[in-house]
Design an enzyme around this catalytic site. Structure first.
Site, PDB file in Angstrom:
ATOM      1  N   ASP A   7     -44.651   7.418  -1.122  1.00 46.32           N
ATOM      2  CA  ASP A   7     -43.974   7.088   0.132  1.00 46.32           C
ATOM      3  C   ASP A   7     -42.509   6.896  -0.234  1.00 46.32           C
ATOM      4  OD1 ASP A   7     -43.589   6.368   2.838  1.00 46.32           O
ATOM      5  OD2 ASP A   7     -43.685   4.251   2.288  1.00 46.32           O
ATOM      6  N   GLU A  68     -44.756  12.008   1.476  1.00 46.20           N
ATOM      7  CA  GLU A  68     -44.539  11.973   2.915  1.00 46.20           C
ATOM      8  C   GLU A  68     -43.411  12.925   3.279  1.00 46.20           C
ATOM      9  OE1 GLU A  68     -42.641   8.750   5.666  1.00 46.20           O
ATOM     10  OE2 GLU A  68     -44.774   8.292   5.396  1.00 46.20           O
ATOM     11  N   ASP A 141     -45.104  -0.113   1.878  1.00 44.44           N
ATOM     12  CA  ASP A 141     -44.837   1.161   1.199  1.00 44.44           C
ATOM     13  C   ASP A 141     -45.975   1.519   0.239  1.00 44.44           C
ATOM     14  OD1 ASP A 141     -41.742   1.354   1.930  1.00 44.44           O
ATOM     15  OD2 ASP A 141     -42.170  -0.674   1.211  1.00 44.44           O
TER      16      ASP A 141
END
EC number: 3.1.21.10
Length: 176
Positions: A7, A68, A141
């Site tokens: 992330d 991501e 996160d």
């Protein structure tokens, strides 16, 4: 399959490693955050992220990396930092010849919660449940990184079949 989920972020880059295959129980291997000082210059922060991701790759030896996909946000500075951290993760994986998959936030949310509009709390709760953890990973996160890895494990078989079909179609030439 062992997947490192990333992330991306300049200050906190969530990382999580999950083992498993589609349709089988999943297992969390490790979860954490690569942190850089907010007052450091961007090039030094990117070096810190690179070092952190390289350590995770060395220690956990994933077979794939799921990152991501950066999406447009209102704050250009935030999206630039996220894109730069994302590029570092992809570069680290590419150096090792690891496949990299990009998943949108809504794909990840839908994969783990059933809704592409799930909030962070719902995603964290589902990650906790799917990986049979005692508590949700912190910070968010870290939970998001695990969700990316889960999403990739579940989507990888379909993505592989799609890529094979595309290769087969392009090898045959145009259909007449």
């Amino acid at each position: 399959m062992r997947v490192l989920g990333v992330d991306p972020g300049l200050t906190r880059c969530g990382v999580g490693v999950v083992d498993g295959t589609a349709g089988r129980p999943l297992r969390m291997v490790a979860v954490g955050v690569v942190r850089t000082p907010a007052d450091a210059e961007v090039p030094q922060r990117l070096v810190g992220i690179e070092r952190g991701i390289e350590e995770w790759l060395d220690e956990h030896r994933p077979e794939a990396v799921a990152v991501e996909r950066v999406f447009s946000q209102h704050n250009v500075r935030t999206v630039m930092g996220t894109a730069q951290a994302s590029a570092v993760a992809m570069l680290c994986a590419a150096r090792r010849g690891l496949p990299v998959a990009l998943h949108t936030p809504s794909e990840v949310k839908a994969a783990v919660s059933g809704s592409g509009r799930a909030d962070k709390a719902q995603v964290a709760a589902m990650v906790t449940r799917l990986l049979r953890l005692d508590a949700p990973p912190r910070p968010a996160d870290a939970a998001d990184a695990l969700a990316l890895a889960i999403c990739h494990i579940w989507r990888a078989p379909a993505l592989n079949r799609l890529q094979q079909a595309r290769r087969l179609h392009s090898a045959k030439g145009p259909v007449r």
